[in-house]
Design a protein around this motif. Sequence first.
Motif, PDB file in Angstrom:
ATOM      1  N   GLU A  70       6.544   4.723   2.965  1.00 25.61           N
ATOM      2  CA  GLU A  70       7.207   4.721   1.874  1.00 25.61           C
ATOM      3  C   GLU A  70       6.634   3.245   1.099  1.00 25.61           C
ATOM      4  N   LEU A  71       6.540   2.208   1.658  1.00 25.66           N
ATOM      5  CA  LEU A  71       6.154   1.258   0.984  1.00 25.66           C
ATOM      6  C   LEU A  71       4.602   1.394   0.709  1.00 25.66           C
ATOM      7  N   THR A  72       3.823   1.928   1.146  1.00 23.02           N
ATOM      8  CA  THR A  72       2.504   2.330   0.785  1.00 23.02           C
ATOM      9  C   THR A  72       2.639   3.313  -0.245  1.00 23.02           C
ATOM     10  N   VAL A  73       3.520   4.169  -0.399  1.00 23.17           N
ATOM     11  CA  VAL A  73       3.625   5.013  -1.630  1.00 23.17           C
ATOM     12  C   VAL A  73       4.054   4.214  -2.742  1.00 23.17           C
ATOM     13  N   LEU A  74       4.902   3.251  -2.479  1.00 22.71           N
ATOM     14  CA  LEU A  74       5.355   2.245  -3.842  1.00 22.71           C
ATOM     15  C   LEU A  74       4.128   1.473  -4.046  1.00 22.71           C
ATOM     16  N   LEU A  75       3.223   1.110  -3.512  1.00 18.16           N
ATOM     17  CA  LEU A  75       1.993   0.415  -3.603  1.00 18.16           C
ATOM     18  C   LEU A  75       1.240   1.404  -4.767  1.00 18.16           C
ATOM     19  N   ASP A  76       1.154   2.471  -4.118  1.00 15.27           N
ATOM     20  CA  ASP A  76       0.321   3.519  -4.867  1.00 15.27           C
ATOM     21  C   ASP A  76       0.943   3.915  -6.269  1.00 15.27           C
ATOM     22  N   VAL A  77       1.973   3.809  -6.342  1.00 16.91           N
ATOM     23  CA  VAL A  77       2.962   4.111  -7.704  1.00 16.91           C
ATOM     24  C   VAL A  77       2.585   3.017  -8.574  1.00 16.91           C
ATOM     25  N   LEU A  78       2.479   1.560  -7.997  1.00 16.54           N
ATOM     26  CA  LEU A  78       2.222   0.675  -8.984  1.00 16.54           C
ATOM     27  C   LEU A  78       0.955   0.650  -9.483  1.00 16.54           C
ATOM     28  N   ALA A  79      -0.141   1.086  -8.569  1.00 17.92           N
ATOM     29  CA  ALA A  79      -1.458   1.190  -8.926  1.00 17.92           C
ATOM     30  C   ALA A  79      -1.543   2.158 -10.033  1.00 17.92           C
ATOM     31  N   ASP A  80      -0.905   3.199  -9.801  1.00 17.97           N
ATOM     32  CA  ASP A  80      -1.209   4.309 -10.665  1.00 17.97           C
ATOM     33  C   ASP A  80      -0.609   3.856 -12.122  1.00 17.97           C
TER      34      ASP A  80
END
Length: 189
Positions: A70-80
């Motif tokens: 989930e943390l990895t997904v949150l990082l991807d959301v920030l990048a997106d």
Amino acid sequence: MLAEVVERDNTARLVPAGKVLEWADRIVTWYLREQDLRGYVPGSGWAHAGAHGADAIGVLAKSPHVAMNELTVLLDVLADRLISAETAMLGGEPDRMASVVMTVLRRDLVPLKVIEPWIARIAGTGSAFGSTGDRDPFLDTANPQAFLRALYLQVALAADPPPVRADLLLVLVEALRMTNPFTLAKPRG
């Protein structure tokens, strides 16, 4: 409002994990779809969806219900969000986003081998110079560059640095050189 509830749950643990993850999905869906990323709006005051959304993701990143995936997904959301913004973020949003990344890094659940390509993705969009017709070519690079600078400073100056600090600083220096080839090129010889 959801971020406030999740923040309360982070200390009191009153909500089941499934509910927190459902709320996380709602928060990130809104954040990625939000079109108005203006910081300060003359005559109206602060809108600041970019910063407030980042803050909400930071609260999620502290949740005990949120693990490495989930943390990895949150990082991807920030990048997106950073990469897809149609306007330059001028109200401190890159700094707030970098602060969220620091929260993720301090949890020490996401390995550097995941963080490195994530930073490279952002740096890749931050170095896309070139003519795009009537569109300002720096519009696409301004947010990634500002974010990488903010993250570098936060990692370098943190009183409570993440465990990967030394390696991450080297990764960020290379990303900053890549996104700023005219001013930060490696010295010759």
